[in-house]
Design an enzyme around this catalytic site. Structure first.
Site, mmCIF file in Angstrom:
data_model
loop_
_atom_site.group_PDB
_atom_site.id
_atom_site.type_symbol
_atom_site.label_atom_id
_atom_site.label_comp_id
_atom_site.label_asym_id
_atom_site.label_seq_id
_atom_site.Cartn_x
_atom_site.Cartn_y
_atom_site.Cartn_z
ATOM 1 C CB SER A 105 -68.591 -43.537 30.094
ATOM 2 O OG SER A 105 -67.806 -42.381 30.300
ATOM 3 C CE LYS A 106 -63.427 -49.397 31.585
ATOM 4 N NZ LYS A 106 -63.247 -50.007 32.871
#
Ligand code: GLU
Length: 464
Positions: free
Chosen positions: A243-244
């Site tokens: 994820s980010k």
């Protein structure tokens, strides 16, 4: 048989690292066998698909150089074809109309759950020999369901995971067309893989559960089956879903940060695949090796340091003209003054050894293209009375010394000896005065690149 692979992204967001790796594997597999690589945009989810996402996918593929041989095909442009196949299946008896409302299906599931059974469509509208179907409710639009086999198993030899078997009892009669006639996901994928004569489906293992449904539909259509390979997902270094938090997840953030496509490709290729201990290889080499053997069955972990290491390798390999074209726009944004500055390619040659990204290279090169503004406290600390005569002598001799690294280095040594100083005692104040910073590449190289005029001007400005 010609190998035909496809990459079939849904345009609901950017091209992420996992998607790019799937694309790379499908592309490389086709290249390995001299086959065909097809790009198919699965855009039937109208609420989540956007033209921007289509563009982001095309941009990402283009940046990586994963060029398709056919397509892009858009599922939304194939609606007539799907309707045609639904019609054929209704006629052939491999699909049927079901008039249950969503509420009725939900109630059916509730009852099954209450009875401790696995919730599934109970076959109310499924035609069977000798069975009388309920009367068709007035004015109600039906869905179309696939007549999934009731017994037996679906087995395939997954190219990555090995043999997988799912019992047909686990699969209920899938809706293939909604009441308004629009076809559903697994059905469209099956018809496309059939029409596009796909021989090898390489995709993420989040699709494993779709595969038995698609195989059953393809069998009902009399289609020959592709082989399937489900690639494990990519996890962050902490073992969590990527994820980010783990850095950029959109492939197109990497060129913006100064990564080279060949570094990204090389990195992605090694995520879940290996060839001995080879770490650095070209795509030509990868395509020659990649035959779906040696794919890992367990998830790969994303490692940004390794990507940076590869990027540094490819930056060092790149010729300076190419690097200049990448570095210059970044420096322009940072306000570089190129006029009167040294040749940018010469600066790049000096700095590229140590740069992990183009942006780092640009930052380092800025040293040569802005007016130095040395910090007063640092100047007081480094430009001591003991050093000043040496600086003056150095400045004087700079007027006539031959302007190259070797001569400048000899001059520095001479000044040190005359003034009984050690190298840092002269190099630090020089760095500070000439560049405004204490950390620079070797001082003789910096002097050479700055040029006599600039060096004299900056020393003079300081001694006033
Ligand atoms: N459209 C699907 C996705 O983006 C891929 C479907 C497939 O490869 O079969 O996840």
């Amino acid at each position: 048989m010609t190998v035909r692979t496809r990459f079939a992204p849904s345009p609901t967001g950017y091209l992420h690292l996992g998607g790019a790796r799937t694309a790379l594997f499908s592309w490389a597999y086709a290249r390995h066998f001299g086959g065909t690589f097809i790009l198919r945009i699965e855009d039937t989810d109208l609420e989540r698909s956007t033209p921007e996402a289509v563009q982001a996918i095309l941009d990402g593929m283009n940046w990586l150089g994963l060029h398709h041989d056919e397509g892009p095909f858009f599922q939304m442009q194939r609606m007539d074809r799907y309707r045609e196949v639904v019609g054929q299946m209704l006629e052939a008896g491999s699909a049927y109309y079901c008039y249950c409302t969503p509420e009725e299906v939900e109630a059916m599931r509730e009852r099954q759950r209450a009875a401790g059974e696995k919730p599934r469509y109970d076959g109310t509208w499924r035609p069977e020999p000798g069975k009388t179907l309920p009367p068709v409710p007035e004015g109600r639009k039906p869905v179309v369901r696939f007549r999934n086999p009731l017994d037996g198993d679906v087995t395939w030899n997954d190219l990555v995971k090995g043999p997988i078997t799912i019992s047909n009892r686990e699969l209920d009669d899938l809706i293939i067309a909604r009441p308004d006639g629009t076809p559903t996901y697994n059905f469209c994928v099956s018809v496309d893989d059939w029409d596009m004569q796909i021989t090898h489906v390489i995709r993420g293992d989040d699709h494993v559960n779709n595969t038995p449904r698609q195989i059953n539909i393809l069998r009902a259509l009399g289609a020959s089956l592709p082989q399937y390979g489900h690639v494990p997902m990519i996890l962050g270094a902490d073992g969590e879903k990527l994820s980010k938090r783990h850095g950029a997840v959109s492939v197109m953030e990497y060129p913006a940060q100064g990564y080279l496509p060949e570094a990204m490709l090389n990195y992605l290729a090694r995520l879940g695949w290996s060839h001995g201990d080879e770490e650095i290889f070209s795509m030509e080499q990868f395509c020659a090796w990649f035959d779906l053997d040696h794919l890992s069955k367990s998830p790969a972990q994303f490692n940004p340091e390794k990507l940076a290491w590869l990027n540094n390798h490819y930056i060092k390999q790149s010729d300076n003209a190419r690097l200049e074209a990448l570095v210059r726009p970044v420096m322009e944004r940072e306000g570089a003054q190129f006029e009167g500055g040294p040749d940018l390619q010469a600066v790049i040659a000096l700095l590229k050894e140590r740069a992990s990204t183009i942006n780092e290279l640009a930052d380092a090169a800025m040293l040569f293209y802005r007016q130095p503004a040395p910090d007063a406290a640092l100047l007081a600390q480094h430009v001591t009375d003991a050093v000043k005569p040496a600086l003056a002598q150095f400045g004087k001799q700079c007027e006539t010394v031959e302007w190259n690294k070797a001569a400048l280095s000899a001059l520095l040594k001479e000044v040190l000896a005359t003034n009984k100083l050690k190298m840092p005692q002269l190099a630090m104040p020089l760095r500070l005065i000439l560049t405004g910073q204490l950390q620079t590449p070797a001082i003789d190289a910096v002097l050479e690149l700055l040029g006599r005029e600039t060096v004299l001007a900056r020393l003079a400005k300081f001694s006033k």
